[in-house]
Design a protein around this motif. Structure first.
Motif, PDB file in Angstrom:
ATOM      1  N   LEU A   1       9.762  38.951 -58.029  1.00  0.00           N
ATOM      2  CA  LEU A   1       9.724  37.929 -56.976  1.00  0.00           C
ATOM      3  C   LEU A   1       8.285  37.595 -56.583  1.00  0.00           C
ATOM      4  CD1 LEU A   1      12.568  39.317 -54.630  1.00  0.00           C
ATOM      5  CD2 LEU A   1      12.796  37.838 -56.646  1.00  0.00           C
ATOM      6  N   PRO A   2       7.511  36.995 -57.503  1.00  0.00           N
ATOM      7  CA  PRO A   2       6.104  36.720 -57.202  1.00  0.00           C
ATOM      8  C   PRO A   2       5.893  35.595 -56.194  1.00  0.00           C
ATOM      9  CG  PRO A   2       6.688  35.797 -59.334  1.00  0.00           C
ATOM     10  CD  PRO A   2       7.867  36.596 -58.884  1.00  0.00           C
ATOM     11  N   ASP A   3       6.856  34.683 -56.077  1.00  0.00           N
ATOM     12  CA  ASP A   3       6.676  33.533 -55.184  1.00  0.00           C
ATOM     13  C   ASP A   3       7.193  33.848 -53.783  1.00  0.00           C
ATOM     14  OD1 ASP A   3       5.663  32.166 -57.347  1.00  0.00           O
ATOM     15  OD2 ASP A   3       7.542  31.110 -57.796  1.00  0.00           O
ATOM     16  N   ASP A   4       6.680  33.107 -52.806  1.00  0.00           N
ATOM     17  CA  ASP A   4       7.102  33.265 -51.411  1.00  0.00           C
ATOM     18  C   ASP A   4       7.433  31.895 -50.823  1.00  0.00           C
ATOM     19  OD1 ASP A   4       7.568  34.265 -48.853  1.00  0.00           O
ATOM     20  OD2 ASP A   4       5.462  34.046 -48.280  1.00  0.00           O
ATOM     21  N   PRO A   5       8.720  31.603 -50.594  1.00  0.00           N
ATOM     22  CA  PRO A   5       9.892  32.431 -50.892  1.00  0.00           C
ATOM     23  C   PRO A   5      10.197  32.388 -52.385  1.00  0.00           C
ATOM     24  CG  PRO A   5      10.591  30.330 -49.975  1.00  0.00           C
ATOM     25  CD  PRO A   5       9.095  30.335 -49.908  1.00  0.00           C
ATOM     26  N   PRO A   6      10.941  33.373 -52.872  1.00  0.00           N
ATOM     27  CA  PRO A   6      11.248  33.406 -54.304  1.00  0.00           C
ATOM     28  C   PRO A   6      12.203  32.284 -54.688  1.00  0.00           C
ATOM     29  CG  PRO A   6      12.490  35.091 -53.153  1.00  0.00           C
ATOM     30  CD  PRO A   6      11.547  34.519 -52.148  1.00  0.00           C
TER      31      PRO A   6
ATOM     32  N   GLN B   1       9.061  42.558 -48.947  1.00  0.00           N
ATOM     33  CA  GLN B   1       9.925  43.175 -49.951  1.00  0.00           C
ATOM     34  C   GLN B   1      11.378  43.293 -49.511  1.00  0.00           C
ATOM     35  OE1 GLN B   1       7.434  46.739 -50.133  1.00  0.00           O
ATOM     36  NE2 GLN B   1       9.141  47.942 -49.353  1.00  0.00           N
ATOM     37  N   ILE B   2      11.733  42.681 -48.393  1.00  0.00           N
ATOM     38  CA  ILE B   2      13.091  42.845 -47.887  1.00  0.00           C
ATOM     39  C   ILE B   2      14.112  42.107 -48.743  1.00  0.00           C
ATOM     40  CG2 ILE B   2      13.116  40.894 -46.267  1.00  0.00           C
ATOM     41  CD1 ILE B   2      14.519  44.459 -45.677  1.00  0.00           C
ATOM     42  N   VAL B   3      13.727  41.016 -49.404  1.00  0.00           N
ATOM     43  CA  VAL B   3      14.673  40.305 -50.264  1.00  0.00           C
ATOM     44  C   VAL B   3      15.044  41.183 -51.454  1.00  0.00           C
ATOM     45  CG1 VAL B   3      15.045  38.303 -51.743  1.00  0.00           C
ATOM     46  CG2 VAL B   3      13.868  38.029 -49.554  1.00  0.00           C
ATOM     47  N   ALA B   4      14.038  41.753 -52.102  1.00  0.00           N
ATOM     48  CA  ALA B   4      14.313  42.652 -53.226  1.00  0.00           C
ATOM     49  C   ALA B   4      15.127  43.850 -52.760  1.00  0.00           C
ATOM     50  CB  ALA B   4      13.002  43.116 -53.859  1.00  0.00           C
ATOM     51  N   GLY B   5      14.770  44.407 -51.592  1.00  0.00           N
ATOM     52  CA  GLY B   5      15.533  45.530 -51.049  1.00  0.00           C
ATOM     53  C   GLY B   5      16.977  45.161 -50.800  1.00  0.00           C
TER      54      GLY B   5
ATOM     55  N   ALA C   1      15.433  30.633 -56.764  1.00  0.00           N
ATOM     56  CA  ALA C   1      16.786  31.110 -57.076  1.00  0.00           C
ATOM     57  C   ALA C   1      16.817  31.753 -58.457  1.00  0.00           C
ATOM     58  CB  ALA C   1      17.770  29.946 -57.013  1.00  0.00           C
ATOM     59  N   LYS C   2      16.020  31.226 -59.383  1.00  0.00           N
ATOM     60  CA  LYS C   2      15.965  31.786 -60.735  1.00  0.00           C
ATOM     61  C   LYS C   2      15.376  33.202 -60.714  1.00  0.00           C
ATOM     62  CE  LYS C   2      14.318  30.680 -65.392  1.00  0.00           C
ATOM     63  NZ  LYS C   2      13.565  29.690 -66.226  1.00  0.00           N
ATOM     64  N   GLN C   3      14.334  33.427 -59.884  1.00  0.00           N
ATOM     65  CA  GLN C   3      13.724  34.749 -59.783  1.00  0.00           C
ATOM     66  C   GLN C   3      14.704  35.757 -59.187  1.00  0.00           C
ATOM     67  OE1 GLN C   3      10.271  33.846 -57.423  1.00  0.00           O
ATOM     68  NE2 GLN C   3       9.048  33.180 -59.185  1.00  0.00           N
TER      69      GLN C   3
ATOM     70  N   ALA D   1      16.336  35.035 -48.788  1.00  0.00           N
ATOM     71  CA  ALA D   1      15.557  34.582 -49.935  1.00  0.00           C
ATOM     72  C   ALA D   1      15.012  33.169 -49.745  1.00  0.00           C
ATOM     73  CB  ALA D   1      16.400  34.654 -51.197  1.00  0.00           C
ATOM     74  N   ARG D   2      15.611  32.388 -48.866  1.00  0.00           N
ATOM     75  CA  ARG D   2      15.148  31.016 -48.648  1.00  0.00           C
ATOM     76  C   ARG D   2      14.089  30.919 -47.556  1.00  0.00           C
ATOM     77  NH1 ARG D   2      20.819  30.003 -49.476  1.00  0.00           N
ATOM     78  NH2 ARG D   2      21.204  29.976 -47.227  1.00  0.00           N
ATOM     79  N   ILE D   3      13.844  32.002 -46.846  1.00  0.00           N
ATOM     80  CA  ILE D   3      12.899  31.993 -45.729  1.00  0.00           C
ATOM     81  C   ILE D   3      11.563  32.582 -46.182  1.00  0.00           C
ATOM     82  CG2 ILE D   3      12.465  32.832 -43.387  1.00  0.00           C
ATOM     83  CD1 ILE D   3      15.507  33.173 -43.083  1.00  0.00           C
ATOM     84  N   PRO D   4      10.429  31.946 -45.883  1.00  0.00           N
ATOM     85  CA  PRO D   4       9.130  32.544 -46.229  1.00  0.00           C
ATOM     86  C   PRO D   4       8.934  33.883 -45.520  1.00  0.00           C
ATOM     87  CG  PRO D   4       8.886  30.237 -45.602  1.00  0.00           C
ATOM     88  CD  PRO D   4      10.291  30.632 -45.250  1.00  0.00           C
ATOM     89  N   ALA D   5       8.086  34.725 -46.069  1.00  0.00           N
ATOM     90  CA  ALA D   5       7.872  36.069 -45.524  1.00  0.00           C
ATOM     91  C   ALA D   5       7.449  36.030 -44.057  1.00  0.00           C
ATOM     92  CB  ALA D   5       6.839  36.807 -46.364  1.00  0.00           C
ATOM     93  N   THR D   6       6.586  35.090 -43.709  1.00  0.00           N
ATOM     94  CA  THR D   6       6.128  35.020 -42.315  1.00  0.00           C
ATOM     95  C   THR D   6       7.260  34.657 -41.364  1.00  0.00           C
ATOM     96  OG1 THR D   6       5.421  32.740 -42.737  1.00  0.00           O
ATOM     97  CG2 THR D   6       3.737  34.463 -42.906  1.00  0.00           C
ATOM     98  N   GLY D   7       8.218  33.883 -41.840  1.00  0.00           N
ATOM     99  CA  GLY D   7       9.344  33.492 -40.996  1.00  0.00           C
ATOM    100  C   GLY D   7      10.369  34.589 -40.829  1.00  0.00           C
ATOM    101  N   ARG D   8      10.447  35.509 -41.782  1.00  0.00           N
ATOM    102  CA  ARG D   8      11.454  36.577 -41.705  1.00  0.00           C
ATOM    103  C   ARG D   8      11.191  37.526 -40.540  1.00  0.00           C
ATOM    104  NH1 ARG D   8      10.289  37.799 -47.734  1.00  0.00           N
ATOM    105  NH2 ARG D   8      11.088  35.892 -48.700  1.00  0.00           N
ATOM    106  N   THR D   9       9.941  37.648 -40.112  1.00  0.00           N
ATOM    107  CA  THR D   9       9.632  38.574 -39.018  1.00  0.00           C
ATOM    108  C   THR D   9      10.226  38.121 -37.691  1.00  0.00           C
ATOM    109  OG1 THR D   9       7.497  37.484 -38.637  1.00  0.00           O
ATOM    110  CG2 THR D   9       7.512  39.394 -40.099  1.00  0.00           C
ATOM    111  N   GLU D  10      10.694  36.872 -37.625  1.00  0.00           N
ATOM    112  CA  GLU D  10      11.369  36.389 -36.409  1.00  0.00           C
ATOM    113  C   GLU D  10      12.803  36.895 -36.337  1.00  0.00           C
ATOM    114  OE1 GLU D  10       9.714  34.610 -34.100  1.00  0.00           O
ATOM    115  OE2 GLU D  10       7.950  34.836 -35.396  1.00  0.00           O
TER     116      GLU D  10
END
Length: 307
Positions: free
Chosen positions: A169-174, A268-272, A176-178, A248-257
């Motif tokens: 998952l190199p992209d943020d947000p990843p 790494q929460i999407v992979a988790g 769907a293919k990743q 997976a559709r939310i950028p990393a900075t937005g997930r902290t909300e």
């Protein structure tokens, strides 16, 4: 005896200080941790970069300072998958040992699983029957199951949340293919690793440890009423399956909300979540309960048994 346990994991370096007495609950007298996220410092040749080594040594210095401040009489030091597998792991461990002044026990994956299982067994007690424990770290996933304090089976596979994020998952947000590629990889690895676990009798109670599962449960699960002040959470697989695509559709900075998603876990929460969901599917687990004790508590309990 004042005991210190230094846990050098893939995400954090954590020092836990307890007043150790045989038969006593291992409540912490002090705790300190440094977020390192070691997987991001792995080089193509499998070594930890100079920047990563510097971060580890800084964290080790902080842990040693905490041990001195609380007059720790005996220390245990544990290292897990990232250092175990790094091509320069031996020299990095030697440098850390010099800083903290104690030898570091490098645990194999199954040893991690067994210590975590011991902690979960003591927490949930004999009434939980045949117990299964799931633990997602930064570098690996551990699964253990059994009826006693020593599990019948302890399995470790390289499906940690940090490792899977970097590899898939190199992209943020990843994309769907990743995410789909990660999901296929997790299924393939689990298909070849769970034979012994699946041959055991079905578990009476399935619990999950680690910050990854705890974060997911606070986001997708539900708090349950229990005796005592501890927060306890349960999470159904259907709840997790509902949340993973949204995460997976939310950028990393937005997930902290979102509830339960901290800054240190957001990348790494999407992979988790994918690893957790696919593991529960593969084992036909409909619900997990979050256990607050894990590897560090297992190491403490093992040492207390020897006093």
């Amino acid at each position: 005896m004042r005991l210190g346990v230094l846990d050098i994991g893939s995400n954090t370096v954590h020092m836990l200080v307890v007043d150790a007495e045989r038969g006593a609950r291992p409540d912490p007298a002090a705790s300190g941790r440094s977020v390192v996220r070691l997987m991001r410092y792995l080089q193509p040749d499998g070594s930890i970069s100079a920047e990563g080594v510097a971060a580890l040594l800084e964290a080790a210095d902080k842990a040693a300072a905490l041990a001195r401040e609380y007059e720790v009489e005996e220390s245990l030091a544990l290292a897990t998958s990232a250092l175990r597998e790094a091509s320069n792991g031996a020299e990095v461990l030697a440098a850390i040992e010099e800083r903290v002044g104690v030898p570091i026990e490098v645990l194999s994956g199954p040893e991690e699983a067994r210590l975590t299982f011991l902690a979960a067994r003591r927490w949930h007690g004999w009434a939980s029957g045949r117990l299964m424990v799931l633990d997602i770290g930064g570098g690996s996933l551990e699964i253990a199951s059994g009826l006693d304090e020593e599990p019948d089976v302890a399995v470790s596979v390289p499906l940690g949340a940090g490792r899977m994020t970097i590899e898939f998952l190199p992209d943020d947000p990843p994309s769907a293919k990743q995410v789909a590629a990660l999901r296929a990889h997790v299924r393939e690895v689990l298909a070849g690793a769970l034979g012994e676990v699946k041959r055991l009798p079905r578990a009476d109670h399935v619990v999950a440890t680690s910050k990854t599962f705890r974060s997911l449960a606070r986001l997708a699960g539900m708090k349950v009423a229990v005796v005592g002040p501890e927060e306890r959470w349960r999470m159904e697989r259907s709840q997790l399956s509902d949340w993973v695509p949204r995460l997976a559709r939310i950028p990393a900075t937005g997930r902290t909300e979102l509830p339960g998603i901290t800054a240190e876990r957001t990348y790494q929460i999407v992979a988790g979540g994918v690893v957790a969901e696919e593991t529960m599917k593969a084992l036909k687990v409909a619900e997990v309960e979050i256990c607050p004790w894990a590897l560090r508590e297992g190491a403490i309990l093992r040492r207390l048994d020897q006093i």
